[in-house]
Design a protein around this motif. Structure first.
Motif, short mmCIF file in Angstrom:
data_model
loop_
_atom_site.label_atom_id
_atom_site.label_comp_id
_atom_site.label_asym_id
_atom_site.label_seq_id
_atom_site.Cartn_x
_atom_site.Cartn_y
_atom_site.Cartn_z
N GLY A 1 -4.99 -0.31 -1.64
CA GLY A 1 -5.33 -1.42 -0.73
C GLY A 1 -6.92 -1.49 -0.34
O GLY A 1 -7.49 -0.81 -0.94
N GLU A 2 -7.34 -2.15 0.59
CA GLU A 2 -8.78 -2.33 0.91
C GLU A 2 -9.13 -1.04 1.50
O GLU A 2 -10.37 -0.64 1.30
N VAL B 1 -0.74 1.10 -5.84
CA VAL B 1 -1.72 -0.01 -5.82
C VAL B 1 -2.71 0.17 -4.60
O VAL B 1 -2.04 0.07 -3.41
N LYS C 1 -7.16 -2.44 -5.06
CA LYS C 1 -6.36 -3.06 -6.05
C LYS C 1 -6.29 -2.22 -7.37
O LYS C 1 -5.76 -2.83 -8.29
N ASP C 2 -6.88 -1.03 -7.52
CA ASP C 2 -6.56 -0.34 -8.71
C ASP C 2 -5.24 0.17 -8.74
O ASP C 2 -4.93 0.61 -7.60
N THR C 3 -4.36 0.30 -9.72
CA THR C 3 -3.35 0.93 -9.93
C THR C 3 -3.36 2.44 -10.23
O THR C 3 -3.99 2.71 -11.20
#
Length: 369
Positions: free
Chosen positions: A302-303, A300, A325-327
Motif C-alpha cells: 500500500g501507500e 501488494v 502497488k508493487d507486488t
C-alpha cells in the motif's frame, strides 16, 4: 707443410684481405656533415686506398669537412652530389671573397661548373645611398668593397672615386648568368670533377672503388637487386614473401594453440585449489514448478509500504526499492521478500532462495493474502 697449417695461412690471408678491402665504409666528420665515400676519403677515418688520388678530405677542430687544394687555402665542404659529380665549398672563416681572390684550382681534379666574372672595387662613399651590397669582411671603417657583374654598375663604380681591386672568375651556383648589380660573394662555390667518372654508377645505385691498390682503374659495384630486371625482382619478392607469410601465419597459430592448451591445463589446478579452500555448495540445476511458485504468498504494497521486515526495503534481485502497488512474493521457509516477477523468474531456474541459498521444504505451506 701439414693441412692444418695450410688452412691457417689461407684464413689469415682471407682475413687480411678483408681488412684491406672491407674497411671502406661511408664516414662523416659529424652528423650534419656530408657523407664521405669514394672517390673522397677522410684522413684518419678511412684508409687511403678507399679514395682516389687528389680527393683527400679531413676533419678540422670544429668537425667540419675540409678540402685542401694544392695552391689555395683550405675550404669547407658543404655538400657532395656523387651522381652529378659536384660539390659545394665555402670559407671556414666566413670570408669567401678573400679566398676567391687567390683561388687556384690548377693541380687539383676540380673545376667550376659555371664561371662568371665579378669586378671588385674599393670605394669611399656611403654605399647605403646607392643601395649597393657591400662585402663586409673586406671593408673597413673608412672604405667599402663592392663586387659586381653588371656592366651598368661597373661603369658607375669605375667613374666614381673607387679603385679597382681585381676581376675574378667565380664558380657560381646557378646555370644561367644574371647581371648582378652587387654581391657579397658569400654563397657556396660549385665545383665538379671529371675523373674518376662514377656518376653513371652512382645514378644506378652502385658504388665505385679501385680495382686494385696498384692502379687508378675503377670498378662499379651494383647490388644484385639493381642488376635484375624489375619483373625478376617482383618474382623474387613474391616467391619469398608468400612462404614467409605462410610460415609466420603457421607460427602464430601454433603459439595460440599452445597458449590455449596451457590455459586449459591450468584451469583444473585453480579449481582444485579453490575447492580445498572453499568447498563448493550443491547446485540445483532445476527450479520449481508453477503450482509451487504460485503457492508462495503474494502481497501488494500500500501507500505506507509496510513490510514484514522494514529494513529489507530493496529487492535483492533487481536492487530496486519497493514502491507502493508493487507486488511482492515471500519464500515461506526463510520469509525473504522479492518482487513477484523477479523471484518467479528465479525460482523457475533455481529452487534455492537467492539470499540465504536455502532450499524450500518439499511441501511448503500456503498462506492466504
Amino acid at each position: 707443410m701439414d693441412t692444418h697449417s695450410t688452412v691457417q695461412i689461407v684464413l689469415f690471408l682471407a682475413f687480411t684481405r678483408f681488412l684491406v678491402t672491407g674497411a671502406c665504409f661511408d664516414s662523416t666528420c659529424d652528423r650534419t656533415g656530408p657523407l664521405i665515400r669514394f672517390p673522397f676519403w677522410l684522413q684518419n677515418l678511412q684508409p687511403e686506398q678507399c679514395g682516389y688520388p687528389g680527393f683527400r678530405l679531413s676533419c678540422d677542430s670544429s668537425n667540419m669537412t675540409v678540402l685542401e687544394l694544392p695552391n689555395s687555402a683550405p675550404l669547407t665542404v658543404q655538400a657532395i652530389d656523387y651522381a652529378t659529380q659536384e660539390l659545394w665549398l665555402n670559407d671556414p672563416s666566413d670570408c669567401l671573397p678573400s679566398r676567391l681572390l687567390t683561388l687556384n684550382l690548377s693541380g687539383s681534379p676540380f673545376a667550376g661548373v659555371y664561371y662568371q666574372d665579378f669586378t671588385l672595387f674599393n670605394c669611399s662613399f656611403d654605399y647605403r645611398v646607392y643601395r649597393l651590397n657591400p662585402i663586409a669582411c673586406l671593408s673597413g671603417q673608412n672604405y667599402t668593397v663592392f663586387a659586381t657583374s653588371s656592366a651598368k654598375a661597373l661603369r658607375f663604380l669605375a667613374s666614381s672615386s673607387c679603385s679597382l681591386i681585381a676581376t675574378i672568375a667565380v664558380p657560381v651556383q646557378w646555370s644561367y648568368f644574371e647581371q648582378v648589380l652587387s654581391s657579397d660573394l658569400s654563397d657556396n662555390i660549385r665545383l665538379t670533377w671529371g675523373a674518376p667518372s662514377c656518376g653513371k654508377c652512382e645514378s644506378q645505385g652502385g658504388r665505385c672503388r679501385l680495382k686494385s691498390n696498384s692502379s687508378n682503374k675503377i670498378d662499379c659495384q651494383i647490388s644484385p637487386s639493381h642488376r635484375l630486371p624489375k619483373g625478376a625482382r617482383y618474382a623474387i619478392i613474391i616467391g619469398a614473401g608468400i612462404p614467409a607469410f605462410l610460415f609466420f601465419n603457421a607460427l602464430v597459430c601454433f603459439l595460440l594453440r599452445r597458449i590455449r592448451v596451457c590455459w586449459r591445463r591450468g584451469r583444473p589446478e585453480v579449481e582444485f585449489t579453490l575447492s580445498v579452500v572453499a568447498p563448493p555448495r550443491p547446485v540445483m540445476t532445476t527450479g520449481l514448478d508453477e503450482p509451487t511458485i504460485a503457492s508462495y504468498p503474494r502481497t501488494v504494497l500500500g501507500e505506507s509500504r509496510r513490510l514484514p521486515n522494514p529494513e529489507h526495503n530493496v529487492c535483492p534481485i533487481c536492487l530496486s526499492e519497493y514502491q507502493p502497488k508493487d507486488t511482492l512474493r515471500t519464500i515461506p521457509d526463510c520469509q525473504h521478500c522479492f518482487h513477484a516477477d523477479c523471484i518467479d523468474e528465479w525460482l523457475r531456474l533455481n529452487a534455492a532462495c537467492p539470499v540465504c541459498r536455502n532450499f524450500p521444504k518439499s511441501s511448503a505451506p500456503v498462506h492466504a493474502l
